[in-house]
Design a protein around this motif. Sequence first.
Motif, short mmCIF file in Angstrom:
data_model
loop_
_atom_site.label_atom_id
_atom_site.label_comp_id
_atom_site.label_asym_id
_atom_site.label_seq_id
_atom_site.Cartn_x
_atom_site.Cartn_y
_atom_site.Cartn_z
N VAL A 1 15.80 20.88 20.76
CA VAL A 1 14.58 21.62 20.43
C VAL A 1 13.89 22.15 21.69
CG1 VAL A 1 12.30 21.44 19.38
CG2 VAL A 1 14.25 20.33 18.29
N SER A 2 13.83 21.30 22.73
CA SER A 2 13.02 21.64 23.90
C SER A 2 13.72 22.62 24.84
CB SER A 2 12.64 20.38 24.67
OG SER A 2 13.79 19.73 25.17
N GLY A 3 15.07 22.62 24.88
CA GLY A 3 15.79 23.49 25.82
C GLY A 3 15.43 24.96 25.68
N PRO A 4 15.61 25.55 24.48
CA PRO A 4 15.27 26.98 24.33
C PRO A 4 13.80 27.27 24.60
CG PRO A 4 16.64 26.22 22.50
CD PRO A 4 16.23 25.00 23.27
N LEU A 5 12.92 26.37 24.15
CA LEU A 5 11.49 26.60 24.37
C LEU A 5 11.14 26.52 25.85
CD1 LEU A 5 9.77 24.68 21.43
CD2 LEU A 5 9.94 27.14 21.77
N LEU A 6 11.69 25.53 26.54
CA LEU A 6 11.42 25.39 27.96
C LEU A 6 11.95 26.61 28.72
CD1 LEU A 6 10.28 23.53 30.14
CD2 LEU A 6 12.53 22.44 30.30
N GLY A 7 13.16 27.06 28.37
CA GLY A 7 13.73 28.25 29.00
C GLY A 7 12.87 29.48 28.76
N ALA A 8 12.39 29.61 27.52
CA ALA A 8 11.56 30.76 27.17
C ALA A 8 10.24 30.74 27.95
CB ALA A 8 11.27 30.76 25.67
N LEU A 9 9.61 29.56 28.02
CA LEU A 9 8.33 29.46 28.73
C LEU A 9 8.48 29.73 30.22
CD1 LEU A 9 6.83 26.34 26.92
CD2 LEU A 9 5.97 28.68 26.81
N LEU A 10 9.51 29.12 30.84
CA LEU A 10 9.70 29.31 32.28
C LEU A 10 10.01 30.77 32.62
CD1 LEU A 10 11.77 26.10 33.18
CD2 LEU A 10 9.41 26.61 33.82
N THR A 11 10.77 31.43 31.73
CA THR A 11 11.09 32.84 31.96
C THR A 11 9.86 33.71 31.73
OG1 THR A 11 13.34 32.42 31.18
CG2 THR A 11 12.65 34.72 31.31
#
Length: 504
Positions: free
Chosen positions: A159-169
């Motif tokens: 769950v957190s991987g895509p969200l973390l990637g999206a936020l950091l980008t």
Amino acid sequence: MNSTEPLVDSSALTADRRRWFALAIVMTAAFMDLVDVTIVNIAIPSIQQDAGASFSQIQWITAGYALAFAAGLITGGRLGDIHGRKRLFLVGIGGFTIASALCGFAANPEMLVASRILQGGMAAMMVPQVLSIVHATFPAHERGKVFGLFGAVVGLGAVSGPLLGALLTEWNLFGLEWRPIFLINLPVGIAGLILGRRFIAESKAPKALKLDLVGVALVILGLLMLLYPLTRGRELGWPLWGYVSMAGAFVVFAALVAYERRKAARDGSPLIELSLFRVKSFAAGIAVQTVFGVALGIFFLVWTLYMQVGLGWSPLRAGLTGVPFSIAVSAAAGLSVQQLVPRFGRKVLQAGALVMGAGVLLYIWESDRYGMSIASWQMALPLVVMGLGMGLIVAPLTDAVLSDVPREHSGSASGLINTVQQMGNALGLGLVSVVFFGTIGDDLRPADTGPAFVNGFQHALVWVAAVMGVIFLLMFALPGRPAQHVEGGDGRLPAGEREAALVG
């Protein structure tokens, strides 16, 4: 002092604390590897735009990692048995951290691809030691609780991987664009390296087999000969050498089989235990894992490009759109292992293939109906259906494949299952050139890019749906009532670790 008063063994308490610290360290490393895959997927369009990467290069940013990970998994496990699991874990996490830094500071797409290949190779040194360290550190009666924690970590990572990637980008920290998705690994990796040296106990296999370097070389050569022309072929106009190379890959794989057969007879330490393929359910399961990996490799890259390049969505919107899918996978995975498979056996996995295929077809229909105006909430239904189908497959599949495998070969079989799944993933990423980019014309005008990517997405999903049909048919060769994993019994991978290996 009363002689009946219990004495507290301070050394035992210290040892108990140390092993739980060790567990936290290896779980963090497994989480870092899992998140690294999903975090990169969501940032791929941003990497392409900022770094000026070609389509084949963005395929290799993901496929290179999967290929190196697949090629090194069995070798990494074997090296841990020979030289020590703690030592290989520290080498892996240290190398993974360095490779992450090289990815984050990559000056051009070529350097990023090379760094990702190094990162996958280091993950292959690190990840196989996680399960071995747990087995060496915890007694059988405690492993159920430990692997329950692993399951939670896997669900959190998904769950957190895509969200973390999206936020950091999206945040563009310090003007670094997509680079923080790799640099975030640095403090985690450094802490894991320092704490791992202190708290993880060393262990080795009592009778470690020799390392089969020729087998490793043949596996890597065969995969490169197959994947490189598949990925670059469209860009280069499908030259003759590409077809020769892909045909030659099968010759290399035939040579690998012949060599492994001779090595097994000579010293009993082949890279691949060929006798496993005489077990019908295992041979079919390996085929299922490979083909399933192909489907996932195609879908996740094409899906990301469809949302961000085709529809023009931000990384954050794309990441949030995928949350229902991740939640559905986690929910169905827990339900399938605990309640459905014990009652219905193989039918649960076959239902998963059909449900996931139905979700893909629903997605094609919605994409065609709504075109460029499709909304995130309209994607939720097909994504939930797909996620439920995938969850019914991923958690119980390894137990089903291993049901008829002799106990003494269960460790080798588990490693081989994870390896071929990663190989399938790399093959699927290579096939994106054919099933997705092959339908999109070169030198598109800006106005044509969106519709072309929507059309390419629908075309690729037809292939994914067809693959799910093939998986359904292959599953008839699996045992009707797969044996369930019993902790401390045969060394099979627990559900949480299987899912981590699948996504990773």
